[in-house]
Design a protein around this motif. Sequence first.
Motif, mmCIF file in Angstrom:
data_model
loop_
_atom_site.group_PDB
_atom_site.id
_atom_site.type_symbol
_atom_site.label_atom_id
_atom_site.label_comp_id
_atom_site.label_asym_id
_atom_site.label_seq_id
_atom_site.Cartn_x
_atom_site.Cartn_y
_atom_site.Cartn_z
ATOM 1 N N VAL A 50 13.308 76.377 39.027
ATOM 2 C CA VAL A 50 14.180 77.499 38.561
ATOM 3 C C VAL A 50 13.989 78.667 38.984
ATOM 4 O O VAL A 50 12.773 79.243 39.053
ATOM 5 C CB VAL A 50 14.468 77.443 36.867
ATOM 6 N N SER A 51 14.930 79.361 39.602
ATOM 7 C CA SER A 51 14.608 80.734 40.302
ATOM 8 C C SER A 51 15.186 81.762 39.419
ATOM 9 O O SER A 51 16.161 81.784 38.811
ATOM 10 C CB SER A 51 15.338 80.590 41.527
ATOM 11 N N LEU A 52 14.512 82.908 39.426
ATOM 12 C CA LEU A 52 14.757 84.081 38.730
ATOM 13 C C LEU A 52 15.065 85.183 39.771
ATOM 14 O O LEU A 52 14.508 85.612 40.626
ATOM 15 C CB LEU A 52 13.540 84.447 37.852
ATOM 16 N N LYS A 53 16.615 85.590 39.483
ATOM 17 C CA LYS A 53 16.916 86.882 40.393
ATOM 18 C C LYS A 53 17.353 88.212 39.606
ATOM 19 O O LYS A 53 17.417 87.840 38.399
ATOM 20 C CB LYS A 53 18.326 86.301 41.238
ATOM 21 N N LEU A 54 17.220 89.170 40.096
ATOM 22 C CA LEU A 54 17.220 90.519 39.596
ATOM 23 C C LEU A 54 18.727 91.115 40.213
ATOM 24 O O LEU A 54 18.717 91.046 41.502
ATOM 25 C CB LEU A 54 16.121 91.514 39.676
ATOM 26 N N ASP A 55 19.334 91.717 39.604
ATOM 27 C CA ASP A 55 20.616 92.454 40.266
ATOM 28 C C ASP A 55 20.718 93.759 39.572
ATOM 29 O O ASP A 55 21.650 93.961 38.294
ATOM 30 C CB ASP A 55 21.742 91.632 39.971
ATOM 31 N N LEU A 56 19.796 94.754 39.661
ATOM 32 C CA LEU A 56 19.735 95.911 38.949
ATOM 33 C C LEU A 56 20.267 97.134 39.608
ATOM 34 O O LEU A 56 20.350 97.496 40.845
ATOM 35 C CB LEU A 56 18.370 96.238 38.698
ATOM 36 N N THR A 95 19.646 84.976 36.088
ATOM 37 C CA THR A 95 20.063 86.064 36.972
ATOM 38 C C THR A 95 19.918 87.241 35.703
ATOM 39 O O THR A 95 20.664 87.118 34.631
ATOM 40 C CB THR A 95 21.406 86.254 37.626
ATOM 41 N N ILE A 96 19.123 88.393 36.103
ATOM 42 C CA ILE A 96 19.326 89.435 35.014
ATOM 43 C C ILE A 96 19.904 90.738 35.834
ATOM 44 O O ILE A 96 19.352 91.003 36.786
ATOM 45 C CB ILE A 96 17.878 89.753 34.755
ATOM 46 N N SER A 97 20.812 91.316 35.091
ATOM 47 C CA SER A 97 21.507 92.421 35.830
ATOM 48 C C SER A 97 21.527 93.560 34.898
ATOM 49 O O SER A 97 21.553 93.201 33.715
ATOM 50 C CB SER A 97 22.887 92.021 36.428
ATOM 51 N N THR A 98 21.959 94.804 35.353
ATOM 52 C CA THR A 98 22.129 95.934 34.627
ATOM 53 C C THR A 98 23.376 96.445 35.286
ATOM 54 O O THR A 98 23.622 96.678 36.388
ATOM 55 C CB THR A 98 21.028 96.844 34.625
ATOM 56 N N SER A 123 22.644 91.928 31.328
ATOM 57 C CA SER A 123 23.267 90.744 31.166
ATOM 58 C C SER A 123 22.324 89.634 31.615
ATOM 59 O O SER A 123 21.578 89.691 32.517
ATOM 60 C CB SER A 123 24.207 90.590 32.096
ATOM 61 N N VAL A 124 22.144 88.561 30.859
ATOM 62 C CA VAL A 124 21.192 87.445 31.266
ATOM 63 C C VAL A 124 22.013 86.041 31.405
ATOM 64 O O VAL A 124 22.794 85.668 30.528
ATOM 65 C CB VAL A 124 20.332 87.142 30.300
ATOM 66 N N SER A 125 22.264 85.623 32.690
ATOM 67 C CA SER A 125 23.027 84.479 32.896
ATOM 68 C C SER A 125 22.298 83.548 33.609
ATOM 69 O O SER A 125 21.276 83.676 34.356
ATOM 70 C CB SER A 125 24.230 84.949 33.746
ATOM 71 N N ASP A 126 22.776 82.194 33.530
ATOM 72 C CA ASP A 126 22.365 81.160 34.286
ATOM 73 C C ASP A 126 23.490 80.337 34.410
ATOM 74 O O ASP A 126 24.591 80.177 34.144
ATOM 75 C CB ASP A 126 21.291 80.200 33.124
ATOM 76 N N ASN A 127 23.136 79.391 35.421
ATOM 77 C CA ASN A 127 24.026 78.095 35.760
ATOM 78 C C ASN A 127 23.637 76.935 35.295
ATOM 79 O O ASN A 127 24.037 75.841 35.857
ATOM 80 C CB ASN A 127 24.173 78.138 37.432
ATOM 81 N N GLY A 128 23.004 76.857 34.157
ATOM 82 C CA GLY A 128 22.761 75.593 33.431
ATOM 83 C C GLY A 128 23.854 75.185 32.414
ATOM 84 O O GLY A 128 25.140 75.410 32.857
ATOM 85 N N TYR A 183 24.786 85.997 28.653
ATOM 86 C CA TYR A 183 24.540 86.889 27.516
ATOM 87 C C TYR A 183 24.633 88.468 27.867
ATOM 88 O O TYR A 183 24.100 88.565 28.666
ATOM 89 C CB TYR A 183 23.341 86.731 26.711
ATOM 90 N N LYS A 184 25.465 89.070 27.283
ATOM 91 C CA LYS A 184 25.703 90.533 27.284
ATOM 92 C C LYS A 184 25.225 91.330 26.385
ATOM 93 O O LYS A 184 25.690 91.352 25.282
ATOM 94 C CB LYS A 184 27.159 90.855 27.863
ATOM 95 N N LEU A 185 24.232 92.276 26.590
ATOM 96 C CA LEU A 185 23.790 93.275 25.728
ATOM 97 C C LEU A 185 24.223 94.791 26.095
ATOM 98 O O LEU A 185 24.175 95.084 27.165
ATOM 99 C CB LEU A 185 22.295 93.171 25.962
ATOM 100 N N TYR A 186 24.879 95.270 25.158
ATOM 101 C CA TYR A 186 25.459 96.636 25.301
ATOM 102 C C TYR A 186 24.537 97.719 24.570
ATOM 103 O O TYR A 186 24.345 97.295 23.221
ATOM 104 C CB TYR A 186 27.065 96.862 24.558
ATOM 105 N N PHE A 187 24.353 98.923 24.969
ATOM 106 C CA PHE A 187 23.651 99.950 24.419
ATOM 107 C C PHE A 187 24.027 101.289 24.836
ATOM 108 O O PHE A 187 24.595 101.470 26.101
ATOM 109 C CB PHE A 187 22.096 99.987 24.748
ATOM 110 N N ARG A 188 24.390 101.940 23.726
ATOM 111 C CA ARG A 188 25.079 103.335 24.190
ATOM 112 C C ARG A 188 24.187 104.352 25.211
ATOM 113 O O ARG A 188 22.764 104.534 25.070
ATOM 114 C CB ARG A 188 25.185 104.321 22.859
#
Length: 206
Positions: A50-56, A95-98, A123-128, A183-188
Amino acid sequence: VQRAAAVVSDLLAIARGVASTKVSLPVNNVVTDYVNSPECKQLQDIFTRVSLKLDLDDQAGNIIASTVHLTKVVMNLVSNAFEAMPPDRTDGVVTISTRTVELKRKPAGFPGLFAPGRYALISVSDNGPSMPREGMKKIYGHVFSEKAKCRSGAGLGLAIVWNTISDHNGFIDVETGTGDKTYKLYFRSSKEKTAIKERKIIDDYK
């Protein structure tokens, strides 16, 4: 013993809520703190397929948060994604993105008081495997787990995620399709200056 202590700590967090000191910090720091942690490296050593990718996004901005608690939120979501991946998959990607987003209306299920404006999004997404509808209804309940039998996990991770997000007056949403989940996490967003000192790369010390 350490695992038992961690489970007890999580149970206390669920029972009493999360008490944390919050400061203004770059939302990207939450992600990079986890990615550079021993827990993340251990996860990648175990699940080598399993690969971990960042998209910040460099413009994701600051949020008022506890980096310790939100780092654990990211850790739980990434661990779930890795461990839920079928063992025979060789193309698994997490993939973890901001991002920065403008919200004008209160999203469905927002637990706290909502104010329109700019929000930071993790966001934390996967193709599982996708999540069944019956699972969507109880993912934040205590002792719920999607993982295969005999894999790690006490079923407390998403309950901890929910409590922590609520403590930060944030919002969590999950989108699932055929062969993917996000999963999408929203913060002010915060206009306050960063309260933590700039950190040096370990290579500089070496």
